[in-house]
Enzyme design. Structure first.
Site, PDB file in Angstrom:
ATOM      1  N   HIS A 154      31.687   2.342  26.428  1.00 30.90           N
ATOM      2  CA  HIS A 154      32.466   1.536  27.387  1.00 30.90           C
ATOM      3  C   HIS A 154      31.566   0.602  28.202  1.00 30.90           C
ATOM      4  O   HIS A 154      31.957   0.145  29.270  1.00 30.90           O
ATOM      5  CB  HIS A 154      33.213   2.423  28.420  1.00 30.90           C
ATOM      6  N   ARG A 179      33.079  -6.787  18.777  1.00 30.53           N
ATOM      7  CA  ARG A 179      32.798  -5.555  19.517  1.00 30.53           C
ATOM      8  C   ARG A 179      32.132  -4.597  18.536  1.00 30.53           C
ATOM      9  O   ARG A 179      32.693  -4.275  17.483  1.00 30.53           O
ATOM     10  CB  ARG A 179      34.103  -4.940  20.018  1.00 30.53           C
ATOM     11  N   GLU A 188      37.352  -6.543  28.385  1.00 30.73           N
ATOM     12  CA  GLU A 188      36.186  -6.447  27.505  1.00 30.73           C
ATOM     13  C   GLU A 188      36.113  -7.650  26.568  1.00 30.73           C
ATOM     14  O   GLU A 188      35.033  -8.148  26.261  1.00 30.73           O
ATOM     15  CB  GLU A 188      36.246  -5.156  26.689  1.00 30.73           C
ATOM     16  N   ARG A 208      40.348  14.171  23.921  1.00 29.31           N
ATOM     17  CA  ARG A 208      38.967  14.674  23.837  1.00 29.31           C
ATOM     18  C   ARG A 208      38.698  15.621  24.996  1.00 29.31           C
ATOM     19  O   ARG A 208      39.117  15.349  26.126  1.00 29.31           O
ATOM     20  CB  ARG A 208      37.957  13.528  23.895  1.00 29.31           C
ATOM     21  N   ASN A 265      37.788  -7.033  17.210  1.00 29.63           N
ATOM     22  CA  ASN A 265      37.517  -5.618  17.437  1.00 29.63           C
ATOM     23  C   ASN A 265      38.056  -4.869  16.220  1.00 29.63           C
ATOM     24  O   ASN A 265      39.251  -4.617  16.115  1.00 29.63           O
ATOM     25  CB  ASN A 265      38.235  -5.185  18.728  1.00 29.63           C
TER      26      ASN A 265
END
Ligand code: AMP
Length: 402
Positions: free
Chosen positions: A180, A91, A385, A241, A7
């Protein structure tokens, strides 16, 4: 089969190394501060043994060289030579409209990813650096790209379009993509496994609540709507965010503060959300602690956080015509019983009823937390993940062998 999962971020590479015969994690670690002073690799073996290597890690290729070096080192490694690595899974954040599932990396995939750097200027370039770096070091190794957006490519057009001139969608690809996806897919599939049922016929809402957060509506096993949009700033209130905001307020702030698009992006991505409201932190634990001590802005931030999730659950239940399973995952979803309680309170009319004796204190553990006999199964399912990326990689490699 042994699979390395990478990743790659702008200045870091997280990695996990799996043996898929037993779905076990053999080693993991992180390279940090790539291209900066003080770069290092932190490596952890299966038995928890940790080791730190400092060095001049100038770019992603050198970072990957460090990772391959430690994995195959006699002292700290877990393989004798690099040929034991069957494939590498990456990823990749943005696969645009093209990639509806994970893909074996070839020239065509690389070209498309180069194109999509326009849509994900912060994320796709480091993902590509990882692919290029590994390809240069071991050209013979198969690489697989697993996209955050792929799971959401099943959304119907009326869910992914924005009500802006259609020409802008055609010209620039302005639409909801969602992110996601690997996490939403993993936890939904895992929940069905735990419940001993197929995803077909089920209406599932997954809440991935971490520093970044999104909700996904999954009908018959496919994503039909999700809260993140063209970028990961839309939807839920996140660590830093804003999530949903009237775009009229955005242009008003830009006018009043005399800021351009770059500063506005920093404002809504880095200084908003829980950090912006609380004025204290983007970290849920710190906010919760301050709220308990009476900090009113932290209390407000927590209420807003829960309320936004609750609204999305209601909206997605409406979109799917009901809800059978509600899943919490991500650092907050897995660990914060108070968030789960705050979100579910008031949703009894949908059949969502928590068993507080089970929910209270539950952390990072697969568990059904709804009352026995409640209409909706509410579950905590820790996400993984990296394992999902490893499994996809294995499947694709095996399919190409045959
Ligand atoms: P993630 O991005 O999935 O790693 O999640 C990070 C978020 O999870 C941060 O806001 C953490 O404060 C939050 N988190 C981690 N552990 C806990 C916990 N025990 N209780 C509440 N929040 C937690």
């Amino acid at each position: 089969m042994k699979i390395l999962v990478l990743n790659c971020g702008s200045s870091s590479i997280k990695y996990q190394f799996f043996s898929l015969e037993s779905n076990s994690l053999i080693a993991k670690g992180i390279v940090e501060k790539i291209g900066m002073k003080g770069s290092f690799l932190k490596h952890e073996k299966e038995d928890g043994q940790k080791v730190l290597f400092e060095g001049e890690i100038l770019d992603h290729k050198i970072g990957i060289e460090y990772i391959l070096g430690v994995l195959s080192s006699a002292k700290h490694g877990c393989i004798k030579n690099l040929e034991e690595i069957s494939a590498v899974g990456h990823r990749v954040v943005h696969g645009g409209e093209l990639f509806t599932e994970s893909k074996l990396v070839d020239d065509e995939v690389i070209q498309a990813l180069e194109k999509y750097t326009e849509l994900a200027p912060l994320h796709n370039p480091p993902n590509l650096k990882g692919i290029y770096g590994l390809g240069a070091l071991i050209p013979s190794i198969p690489q697989v790209a697993v996209f955050d957006t792929a799971f959401h490519t099943t959304m119907p057009q009326h869910a992914y379009m924005y009500a802006i001139p259609y020409a802008l969608y055609k010209k620039y690809g302005i639409r909801r993509y969602g992110f996601h996806g690997t996490s939403h897919r993993f936890v939904a599939a895992r929940a069905c496994e735990i419940l001993g049922t197929k995803c077909k016929g089920l209406k599932i809402i997954t809440c991935h609540l971490g520093n970044g957060a999104s909700v996904c509506a999954i009908k018959d096993g496919i994503s039909v709507d999700t809260s993140m949009g063209f970028t990961p700033v839309e939807g839920l209130i996140m660590g830093s965010r804003s999530g949903d905001i009237d775009m009229g307020a955005v242009t008003y702030i830009m006018d009043k503060e005399k800021i351009g698009t770059k500063s506005a992006s920093v404002l809504f991505n880095k200084h908003s959300g829980m950090l912006g409201i609380s004025g204290l932190s983007s970290d849920m634990r710190e906010i919760r602690e301050a709220a308990t001590k009476g900090d009113e802005r932290c209390q407000l931030a927590l209420k807003m956080f829960d309320y936004r999730i609750k609204k999305y659950i209601g909206a997605y239940a409406a979109a799917m015509g009901g809800i059978d399973v509600l899943i919490f995952t991500g650092g907050i979803g897995e660990n914060s019983d108070t968030t789960r309680t705050g979100v579910c309170k008031g949703l009894e009319f949908l059949g969502i009823e928590l068993d507080e004796t089970v929910n209270t204190g539950l952390r990072s553990q697969e568990c059904t937390i709804s009352k026995a006999g409640a209409k909706v199964k509410v579950m905590v399912v820790p996400t993984n993940e990296e394992l999902m990326i490893a499994i996809d990689t294995q499947k694709i490699i095996e399919a190409h062998k045959n």
